[in-house]
Design an enzyme around this catalytic site. Structure first.
Site, PDB file in Angstrom:
ATOM      1  N   MET A  39       0.817  -1.218   0.000  1.00 47.49           N
ATOM      2  CA  MET A  39       0.000   0.000   0.000  1.00 47.49           C
ATOM      3  C   MET A  39       0.847   1.262   0.000  1.00 47.49           C
ATOM      4  SD  MET A  39      -2.894  -1.060  -0.550  1.00 47.49           S
ATOM      5  CE  MET A  39      -3.706   0.524  -0.599  1.00 47.49           C
ATOM      6  N   CYS A  40       2.043   1.225   0.608  1.00 41.32           N
ATOM      7  CA  CYS A  40       2.890   2.422   0.602  1.00 41.32           C
ATOM      8  C   CYS A  40       3.324   2.757  -0.830  1.00 41.32           C
ATOM      9  CB  CYS A  40       4.106   2.249   1.514  1.00 41.32           C
ATOM     10  SG  CYS A  40       5.172   0.870   1.076  1.00 41.32           S
ATOM     11  N   THR A  41       3.539   1.715  -1.659  1.00 37.50           N
ATOM     12  CA  THR A  41       3.889   1.936  -3.065  1.00 37.50           C
ATOM     13  C   THR A  41       2.723   2.564  -3.803  1.00 37.50           C
ATOM     14  OG1 THR A  41       5.389   0.044  -3.045  1.00 37.50           O
ATOM     15  CG2 THR A  41       4.625   0.787  -5.200  1.00 37.50           C
TER      16      THR A  41
END
EC number: 6.2.1.45
Length: 448
Positions: free
Chosen positions: A23-25
């Site tokens: 999700m950070c990507t």
């Protein structure tokens, strides 16, 4: 083949999970168009489906909604309240021009301000703790977009987003929206505030590094303030006001859904210098369309019909049926008997996944726990749908024990129980006296 009480159920075997980007990507460091489209689909659902649904849940039952928020008392409940307040107050739309303003400010927020904040927090020459450049592959250093009404794709994004926003508020769409000059004129009226970078903003850079941290402020106190604010806002709304949530539908080219998602994804792709895609390719990826050929479909249909004769004939044993794995490219055809359902035994009882336990009476959570205790089962978790009604780990949940199960489901799970409904299904997680997990059937409570 899946035959009740004869074979395993659908959930007994699962396909391997699809590979998904962290999700950070997706949120801050996309490096291909798939990441951009995943993010676009998520934002579409959040803005146009989930938030309006939350608003309606509050408006339908303000007291119950407030009680559920107080009971949860966590950061998630606070975020939900903040989103509802934002939708009904700061971002409330009454005219189509309000919807244009909302779309234009969202463009500035998503594709300019957030990027400026990200590059303020992590400048182009930023280094990691190990001394390596922070913006090294696969990370791409983003650039904020400058909005221009002379850019057709940017103007089309504002148009599509404004139309869908108007739909959620039940605002009529004026005829002039299809005229680019008049649309540009409406967008130019919007006053866009200057960006001010924020200090101390935390941006997740590694999925593995995320941890559950306690909130710096007392969630319960903030929730009380938000509930009071929400109740005050609700008094200013027209009687019977409801929003219209929009569910993503990829196959209708006139509904502007794919225009918004493709616009979201392509503007984000521009931020990160990722090649853009047309609406058809965006539909292919965001709609998760899997290509197929007619010969495969025909073969599967034929195999289904062969098994259907056995189902309609009745009285067949599990070994009479066949599961088939076929690959026309090799070609490979493999047939096998279905597996019978697993039988679970406990004390003098036995059951399979197809069985169901029923209780008659409008019982409380405590009475349900006692009923299971008599069977030698210690229940530690009770859920209805996707909501947790009770868990022994949470001290606050003990306050619910003397409430009727159906009432807790109404308050916490927001389950609508129409007058004709006689029962409620709950999933219970249990242990035996030796603390071993025991899978029990679905429990149906017949409260009427």
């Amino acid at each position: 083949m899946v035959i009740p009480h004869l074979t395993e159920n659908y959930g007994a075997s699962r396909d391997p999970p699809e590979k998904q980007a962290p999700m950070c990507t997706v949120h801050s460091f996309p490096h291909n168009i798939d990441h951009c489209l995943t993010w676009a689909r998520s934002e579409f659902e959040g803005l146009l489906e989930k938030t309006p649904t939350e608003v309606n849940a509050f408006l339908s039952n303000p007291g119950g909604y407030a009680t559920a928020a107080r009971t949860a008392g966590d950061a998630q409940a606070r975020d939900q309240l903040e989103r509802v307040i934002e939708c009904l107050e700061r971002e409330k739309c009454e005219t189509f021009q309000d919807c244009v303003t909302w779309a234009r400010l969202k463009f500035e927020d998503y594709f300019s301000n957030r990027v400026k904040q990200l590059t303020y927090t992590f400048p182009e020459d930023a280094m990691t703790s190990s001394g390596a450049p922070f913006w090294s592959a696969p990370k791409r250093f983003p650039r904020p977009l400058e909005f221009s009404t002379s850019d057709p794709s940017q103007l089309n994004f504002i148009l599509a987003a404004a139309i869908l926003r108007a739909e959620t508020f039940g605002i009529p769409i004026p005829d002039w929206v299809k005229n680019p000059a008049k649309m540009a004129e409406a967008v130019d009226k919007v006053i866009v505030p200057d960006f001010q970078p924020k200090q101390g903003v935390k941006i997740v850079t590694d999925e593995k590094a995320t941890s559950l941290s306690s909130a710096s402020v007392d969630d319960a106190a903030v929730i009380e303030e938000l509930i009071a604010k929400l109740e005050a806002i609700s008094k200013t709304l027209q009687p019977g006001f409801q929003m219209k949530p929009i569910q993503f539908e990829k196959d209708d080219d006139t509904n502007y859904h794919m225009d918004v998602i493709a616009g979201f994804a392509n503007m984000r792709a521009r931020n990160y210098s990722i090649p853009e895609v047309d609406k058809l390719k965006a539909k292919f990826i965001a709609g998760r369309i899997i290509p197929a050929i007619a010969t495969s479909t025909a073969m599967a249909t034929g195999l289904v019909c062969l098994e259907l004769y056995k189902v309609l004939g009745g009285g067949h044993k599990v070994e009479d049926y066949r599961n088939t794995f076929a690959n026309l490219a090799i070609p490979l055809f493999s047939m096998a008997e279905p597996v019978p359902p697993k039988t679970i035994k406990h004390q003098d009882m036995a059951w399979t996944v197809w069985d169901r336990w029923t209780i008659t009476g409008n019982i409380t959570l405590r009475e349900l726990l006692d009923w299971l205790k008599e069977k030698g089962l210690n229940a530690y978790s009770i859920s209805c749908g996707t909501s947790l009604l009770y868990n022994s780990m949470f001290p606050r949940h003990k306050e619910r024990l003397d409430k009727k199960v159906v009432d807790v489901a109404r308050e916490v799970a927001k389950v609508e129980v129409p007058p004709y409904r006689r029962h409620l299904d709950v999933v219970v997680a249990c242990e035996d006296d030796d603390d071993n997990d025991v899978d029990i059937p679905l429990v149906s409570i017949y409260f009427r």
